[in-house]
Motif scaffolding. Structure first.
Motif, PDB file in Angstrom:
ATOM      1  N   GLY A  23     -79.485 -19.202  -2.241  1.00 16.93           N
ATOM      2  CA  GLY A  23     -78.296 -18.977  -3.043  1.00 16.93           C
ATOM      3  C   GLY A  23     -77.429 -17.844  -2.547  1.00 16.93           C
ATOM      4  O   GLY A  23     -76.410 -17.539  -3.142  1.00 16.93           O
ATOM      5  N   ILE A  24     -77.790 -17.168  -1.464  1.00 19.85           N
ATOM      6  CA  ILE A  24     -76.988 -16.073  -0.937  1.00 19.85           C
ATOM      7  C   ILE A  24     -75.996 -16.640   0.061  1.00 19.85           C
ATOM      8  O   ILE A  24     -76.371 -17.293   1.029  1.00 19.85           O
ATOM      9  CB  ILE A  24     -77.870 -15.014  -0.251  1.00 19.85           C
ATOM     10  N   THR A  25     -74.702 -16.461  -0.195  1.00 19.86           N
ATOM     11  CA  THR A  25     -73.669 -16.957   0.703  1.00 19.86           C
ATOM     12  C   THR A  25     -72.772 -15.815   1.129  1.00 19.86           C
ATOM     13  O   THR A  25     -72.531 -14.893   0.367  1.00 19.86           O
ATOM     14  CB  THR A  25     -72.820 -18.047   0.031  1.00 19.86           C
ATOM     15  N   VAL A  26     -72.299 -15.880   2.343  1.00 20.67           N
ATOM     16  CA  VAL A  26     -71.419 -14.852   2.874  1.00 20.67           C
ATOM     17  C   VAL A  26     -70.105 -15.517   3.281  1.00 20.67           C
ATOM     18  O   VAL A  26     -70.096 -16.425   4.104  1.00 20.67           O
ATOM     19  CB  VAL A  26     -72.058 -14.139   4.087  1.00 20.67           C
ATOM     20  N   PHE A  27     -68.998 -15.101   2.670  1.00 24.97           N
ATOM     21  CA  PHE A  27     -67.699 -15.669   2.999  1.00 24.97           C
ATOM     22  C   PHE A  27     -66.995 -14.770   3.995  1.00 24.97           C
ATOM     23  O   PHE A  27     -66.902 -13.557   3.807  1.00 24.97           O
ATOM     24  CB  PHE A  27     -66.833 -15.796   1.737  1.00 24.97           C
ATOM     25  N   ALA A  28     -66.496 -15.352   5.049  1.00 27.01           N
ATOM     26  CA  ALA A  28     -65.736 -14.605   6.054  1.00 27.01           C
ATOM     27  C   ALA A  28     -64.357 -15.231   6.173  1.00 27.01           C
ATOM     28  O   ALA A  28     -64.226 -16.406   6.500  1.00 27.01           O
ATOM     29  CB  ALA A  28     -66.444 -14.638   7.404  1.00 27.01           C
ATOM     30  N   ALA A  29     -63.335 -14.456   5.848  1.00 26.93           N
ATOM     31  CA  ALA A  29     -61.969 -14.954   5.953  1.00 26.93           C
ATOM     32  C   ALA A  29     -61.636 -15.253   7.408  1.00 26.93           C
ATOM     33  O   ALA A  29     -62.141 -14.618   8.327  1.00 26.93           O
ATOM     34  CB  ALA A  29     -60.987 -13.928   5.385  1.00 26.93           C
ATOM     35  N   THR A  30     -60.778 -16.255   7.618  1.00 27.69           N
ATOM     36  CA  THR A  30     -60.391 -16.610   8.978  1.00 27.69           C
ATOM     37  C   THR A  30     -59.564 -15.497   9.608  1.00 27.69           C
ATOM     38  O   THR A  30     -59.000 -14.652   8.923  1.00 27.69           O
ATOM     39  CB  THR A  30     -59.573 -17.918   8.972  1.00 27.69           C
ATOM     40  N   ASP A  31     -59.489 -15.519  10.927  1.00 25.21           N
ATOM     41  CA  ASP A  31     -58.779 -14.465  11.651  1.00 25.21           C
ATOM     42  C   ASP A  31     -57.268 -14.562  11.479  1.00 25.21           C
ATOM     43  O   ASP A  31     -56.569 -13.558  11.496  1.00 25.21           O
ATOM     44  CB  ASP A  31     -59.130 -14.515  13.148  1.00 25.21           C
ATOM     45  N   GLN A  32     -56.745 -15.786  11.320  1.00 23.70           N
ATOM     46  CA  GLN A  32     -55.295 -15.972  11.214  1.00 23.70           C
ATOM     47  C   GLN A  32     -54.946 -16.661   9.904  1.00 23.70           C
ATOM     48  O   GLN A  32     -55.526 -17.677   9.544  1.00 23.70           O
ATOM     49  CB  GLN A  32     -54.766 -16.805  12.392  1.00 23.70           C
ATOM     50  N   HIS A  33     -53.978 -16.078   9.195  1.00 23.79           N
ATOM     51  CA  HIS A  33     -53.521 -16.655   7.935  1.00 23.79           C
ATOM     52  C   HIS A  33     -52.036 -17.015   7.981  1.00 23.79           C
ATOM     53  O   HIS A  33     -51.574 -17.795   7.156  1.00 23.79           O
ATOM     54  CB  HIS A  33     -53.746 -15.671   6.780  1.00 23.79           C
ATOM     55  N   GLU A  45     -44.152  -7.274   9.517  1.00 23.41           N
ATOM     56  CA  GLU A  45     -44.342  -8.035   8.276  1.00 23.41           C
ATOM     57  C   GLU A  45     -45.554  -8.950   8.392  1.00 23.41           C
ATOM     58  O   GLU A  45     -46.329  -9.104   7.429  1.00 23.41           O
ATOM     59  CB  GLU A  45     -43.090  -8.846   7.969  1.00 23.41           C
ATOM     60  N   ILE A  46     -45.744  -9.570   9.549  1.00 26.84           N
ATOM     61  CA  ILE A  46     -46.906 -10.430   9.756  1.00 26.84           C
ATOM     62  C   ILE A  46     -48.194  -9.618   9.677  1.00 26.84           C
ATOM     63  O   ILE A  46     -49.168 -10.039   9.037  1.00 26.84           O
ATOM     64  CB  ILE A  46     -46.807 -11.152  11.114  1.00 26.84           C
ATOM     65  N   ALA A  47     -48.204  -8.440  10.300  1.00 28.71           N
ATOM     66  CA  ALA A  47     -49.399  -7.597  10.283  1.00 28.71           C
ATOM     67  C   ALA A  47     -49.746  -7.173   8.854  1.00 28.71           C
ATOM     68  O   ALA A  47     -50.920  -7.200   8.444  1.00 28.71           O
ATOM     69  CB  ALA A  47     -49.179  -6.365  11.170  1.00 28.71           C
ATOM     70  N   GLU A  48     -48.734  -6.786   8.096  1.00 29.82           N
ATOM     71  CA  GLU A  48     -48.979  -6.365   6.714  1.00 29.82           C
ATOM     72  C   GLU A  48     -49.461  -7.525   5.864  1.00 29.82           C
ATOM     73  O   GLU A  48     -50.394  -7.389   5.065  1.00 29.82           O
ATOM     74  CB  GLU A  48     -47.702  -5.774   6.119  1.00 29.82           C
ATOM     75  N   LEU A  49     -48.831  -8.680   6.045  1.00 30.68           N
ATOM     76  CA  LEU A  49     -49.222  -9.846   5.256  1.00 30.68           C
ATOM     77  C   LEU A  49     -50.605 -10.347   5.639  1.00 30.68           C
ATOM     78  O   LEU A  49     -51.370 -10.814   4.770  1.00 30.68           O
ATOM     79  CB  LEU A  49     -48.188 -10.956   5.443  1.00 30.68           C
ATOM     80  N   GLU A  50     -50.955 -10.255   6.918  1.00 28.07           N
ATOM     81  CA  GLU A  50     -52.304 -10.630   7.346  1.00 28.07           C
ATOM     82  C   GLU A  50     -53.350  -9.755   6.652  1.00 28.07           C
ATOM     83  O   GLU A  50     -54.394 -10.249   6.220  1.00 28.07           O
ATOM     84  CB  GLU A  50     -52.438 -10.498   8.868  1.00 28.07           C
ATOM     85  N   ASP A  86     -55.643 -30.582   7.141  1.00 30.69           N
ATOM     86  CA  ASP A  86     -56.754 -31.389   7.647  1.00 30.69           C
ATOM     87  C   ASP A  86     -57.241 -30.843   8.994  1.00 30.69           C
ATOM     88  O   ASP A  86     -58.454 -30.714   9.220  1.00 30.69           O
ATOM     89  CB  ASP A  86     -56.319 -32.854   7.796  1.00 30.69           C
ATOM     90  N   GLU A  87     -56.310 -30.529   9.863  1.00 27.90           N
ATOM     91  CA  GLU A  87     -56.675 -29.997  11.178  1.00 27.90           C
ATOM     92  C   GLU A  87     -57.249 -28.588  11.067  1.00 27.90           C
ATOM     93  O   GLU A  87     -58.247 -28.268  11.710  1.00 27.90           O
ATOM     94  CB  GLU A  87     -55.447 -29.999  12.094  1.00 27.90           C
ATOM     95  N   TRP A  88     -56.643 -27.769  10.219  1.00 25.79           N
ATOM     96  CA  TRP A  88     -57.107 -26.395  10.040  1.00 25.79           C
ATOM     97  C   TRP A  88     -58.517 -26.359   9.458  1.00 25.79           C
ATOM     98  O   TRP A  88     -59.358 -25.566   9.890  1.00 25.79           O
ATOM     99  CB  TRP A  88     -56.143 -25.641   9.115  1.00 25.79           C
ATOM    100  N   ALA A  89     -58.798 -27.200   8.469  1.00 29.10           N
ATOM    101  CA  ALA A  89     -60.101 -27.215   7.816  1.00 29.10           C
ATOM    102  C   ALA A  89     -61.213 -27.580   8.794  1.00 29.10           C
ATOM    103  O   ALA A  89     -62.315 -27.006   8.754  1.00 29.10           O
ATOM    104  CB  ALA A  89     -60.089 -28.186   6.635  1.00 29.10           C
ATOM    105  N   VAL A  90     -60.933 -28.524   9.693  1.00 31.77           N
ATOM    106  CA  VAL A  90     -61.938 -28.921  10.689  1.00 31.77           C
ATOM    107  C   VAL A  90     -62.165 -27.803  11.696  1.00 31.77           C
ATOM    108  O   VAL A  90     -63.314 -27.462  12.027  1.00 31.77           O
ATOM    109  CB  VAL A  90     -61.497 -30.212  11.404  1.00 31.77           C
ATOM    110  N   GLN A  91     -61.096 -27.191  12.152  1.00 27.45           N
ATOM    111  CA  GLN A  91     -61.216 -26.137  13.156  1.00 27.45           C
ATOM    112  C   GLN A  91     -61.924 -24.899  12.620  1.00 27.45           C
ATOM    113  O   GLN A  91     -62.650 -24.217  13.352  1.00 27.45           O
ATOM    114  CB  GLN A  91     -59.825 -25.751  13.677  1.00 27.45           C
TER     115      GLN A  91
END
Length: 259
Positions: A23-33, A45-50, A86-91
């Motif tokens: 039941g222990i899960t670790v979530f890691a946000a993707t590198d690019q948003h 602005e991109i750096a701040e928003l990231e 769809d493409e992002w989720a697979v990658q």
């Protein structure tokens, strides 16, 4: 305990931590948003928003993504958004996400929730978020609109599904006002009961034997009715879309506007 047993126990703990067993899960946000194909944002602005997107993605266990384009020949924005996800989720091997898509050529914006976000950011909450950012979109303040999307969506996702997060009872100012009102009523009641009972009224000082009404008159003079034209609102286009499914079969909540 022997050294071998200690090492074995340590290895098992590490396996539990990194594989999610038990039941222990670790979530890691993707590198690019931020996928700013329309070049609407500056590097700062991109750096701040990231940074903001990464922080709230880890908090909600769902990635906050932004996609912009200027392609007049692209499919409608919902199809364009679905194909991208769809493409992002697979990658990225990730299904939980909040995705804001904007086509500057057609002036369309669409906000969608996938995976767990489909429930925590349902169609009604999506519309509330769009209400808050549409003026900034119209003014060209895209960085502010994107950041507001992250912060407001994350706040809404904290509420139990089905609850309106903008209900007046959840407002801090309303809760403070109720507390002050109740406190004032309690204090007034205590002060009222702390002194003697007041028995003097207005009639105490009226001599009814020597007071009388000499005459009355009620005369209707005229009536004036005025009319004014109510101007129509022209602030932005109407909403469109709603929940649906991508070409890859991923369901989502959502809503769109023309700005």
């Amino acid at each position: 305990m022997s050294t071998f047993k200690v090492k074995t126990l340590l290895a098992m703990c590490l396996m539990l931590l990194f594989t999610g067993i038990g039941g222990i899960t670790v979530f890691a946000a993707t590198d690019q948003h931020i996928y700013d194909e329309a070049n609407l944002l500056s590097e700062s602005e991109i750096a701040e928003l990231e940074a903001v997107a990464t922080e709230y993605s880890q908090k909600q266990n769902a990635d906050f993504l932004f996609l912009t384009t200027t392609d007049e020949q692209s499919p409608d924005i919902v199809t364009y958004m679905g194909d991208f996800f769809d493409e992002w989720a697979v990658q990225n091997n990730q299904e939980n996400a909040v995705l804001l898509t904007m086509n500057i050529a057609t002036r369309d914006v669409y906000l969608a929730g996938f995976g767990t976000a489909e429930t925590t950011l349902d169609n009604e909450r999506v519309d509330l978020v769009l209400d808050r950012i549409i003026t900034e979109m119209q003014n060209g303040d895209y960085a502010d609109a994107f950041q507001e999307t992250v912060i407001t969506s994350s706040r809404y996702m904290e509420f139990r599904p089905g609850v309106n997060p903008e209900n007046i009872f959840f407002k801090n100012w309303f809760q403070l006002g109720i507390a002050l009102l109740l406190g004032g009523m309690v204090v007034s009641f205590m002060l009222y009961n702390s002194g003697g009972r007041v028995t003097t009224t207005a009639s105490t000082y009226v001599d009814s034997d020597h007071t009388r009404v000499t005459g009355t008159r009620d005369q209707f003079r005229n009536k004036t009715v005025s009319r004014r034209k109510v101007p129509k609102s022209n602030s932005g286009g109407g909403g469109f879309g709603g929940g649906g499914s991508t070409g890859g079969g991923r369901s989502f909540s959502g809503g769109g506007r023309n700005f």
